[in-house]
Design a protein around this motif. Sequence first.
Motif, PDB file in Angstrom:
ATOM      1  N   GLY A  59      35.737  38.679  36.900  1.00  0.00           N
ATOM      2  CA  GLY A  59      36.238  40.024  37.157  1.00  0.00           C
ATOM      3  C   GLY A  59      37.236  40.056  38.300  1.00  0.00           C
ATOM      4  O   GLY A  59      38.248  40.768  38.229  1.00  0.00           O
ATOM      5  N   LEU A  60      36.988  39.278  39.348  1.00  0.00           N
ATOM      6  CA  LEU A  60      37.940  39.203  40.471  1.00  0.00           C
ATOM      7  C   LEU A  60      39.265  38.605  40.020  1.00  0.00           C
ATOM      8  O   LEU A  60      40.340  39.062  40.441  1.00  0.00           O
ATOM      9  N   TYR A  61      39.177  37.588  39.164  1.00  0.00           N
ATOM     10  CA  TYR A  61      40.414  36.982  38.662  1.00  0.00           C
ATOM     11  C   TYR A  61      41.247  38.005  37.900  1.00  0.00           C
ATOM     12  O   TYR A  61      42.468  38.106  38.098  1.00  0.00           O
ATOM     13  N   ARG A  62      40.612  38.779  37.027  1.00  0.00           N
ATOM     14  CA  ARG A  62      41.351  39.784  36.265  1.00  0.00           C
ATOM     15  C   ARG A  62      41.913  40.872  37.178  1.00  0.00           C
ATOM     16  O   ARG A  62      43.020  41.379  36.955  1.00  0.00           O
ATOM     17  N   THR A  63      41.162  41.228  38.212  1.00  0.00           N
ATOM     18  CA  THR A  63      41.640  42.244  39.160  1.00  0.00           C
ATOM     19  C   THR A  63      42.888  41.770  39.888  1.00  0.00           C
ATOM     20  O   THR A  63      43.873  42.512  40.030  1.00  0.00           O
ATOM     21  N   VAL A  64      42.867  40.530  40.362  1.00  0.00           N
ATOM     22  CA  VAL A  64      44.020  39.991  41.090  1.00  0.00           C
ATOM     23  C   VAL A  64      45.203  39.791  40.150  1.00  0.00           C
ATOM     24  O   VAL A  64      46.355  40.029  40.533  1.00  0.00           O
ATOM     25  N   ALA A  65      44.935  39.365  38.920  1.00  0.00           N
ATOM     26  CA  ALA A  65      46.024  39.223  37.948  1.00  0.00           C
ATOM     27  C   ALA A  65      46.668  40.581  37.674  1.00  0.00           C
ATOM     28  O   ALA A  65      47.898  40.687  37.526  1.00  0.00           O
TER      29      ALA A  65
END
Length: 343
Positions: A59-65
């Motif tokens: 979820g953090l990866y998608r948020t930063v992307a």
Amino acid sequence: MNAVTSNAGGNAIEIAALRSDRFRLDREADWRRLEAIVTRMEKGRLRGISDEDLLALPGLYRTVASSLSIARETSLDAATLAYLEALVQRAWFVVYGPRSSLTEWLHGFLGGGWSAAVRGIGFEILVALAVMVAGVAVGWLLVSHDPEWYFTLVGRDMAGARVPGATAEALRGTLFGEREQDGMSVFAAQLFSNNAQVSILSFALGFAFGIPTLLLLIHNLALLGAMGWLYHGAGLLTDFAAWICVHGTTELFAILLSGAAGLHIGRALAFPGNRPVLQATAEAGRRAAVVMAGVVLMLVVAALLEGFARQLVDDTFGRFAIGGFMLALWCAYFFAFRGGARR
């Protein structure tokens, strides 16, 4: 007028900076958290990562992307863009990147993964073998009834001196004394190129329910049957078999596996069983891809045998010994060696 323009420009810069700062402040906590997790994982400190952080990683990866996408669209400052691009790239490798090194992959592949994949397509291997044997028989019977079929199957350019009506001495000269015969090297290269193309096409055409794969195997092995008929007529069939055997036990085995891999995909498409077609095909495709990775290795080994061993060993017994050893080696690896891989 200049003062007004200067003030307007200054206000625009100030607004942009404020917008960039606000954007960063609203999302920076997630960026820092992701960066901390990625840094620990890159350093191999998995024990220092909590279960909560591991669960939050995707979820953090998608948020930063998403933040990176917004930053690009709104033309935020270059420093923020550079930071986000680097962080997203690092996080991608952690979340979606390969889980093992090349050395580890090779160990798993050669240590049982390849042989397990080959055993997983055992039924298709039997079918492909039967078709290849039938192809040899078809080629032999066609040219025995009408020698003109020989040029249809072999081709005049490839045949060279190997033509119906050639003397036994001329045909013997194509099998022995290869060190001084440049023409033999050219023919060997043509034969290897043809078989390599057949291997690739046999696999690639499997998606059409395996039918083109079967036809291709028959046609390619019919060429071998036609040449066998030619040398048999001159009393040189055993010598010809030894000439083929040096590299053929590896090269033809590679064709057998590639054809079986193509049939495996075709069978999954035609008969998916209780599974959805896409799922059955995906599973078959993964197994077949492992087999084909090994086929490439086998073709490289066959090329080395064809380029060196067959040229250096100029007697029938020695050629049979090399070819027989390679056949025993491949069979032992595929069907006797289990390794540590899980199916």
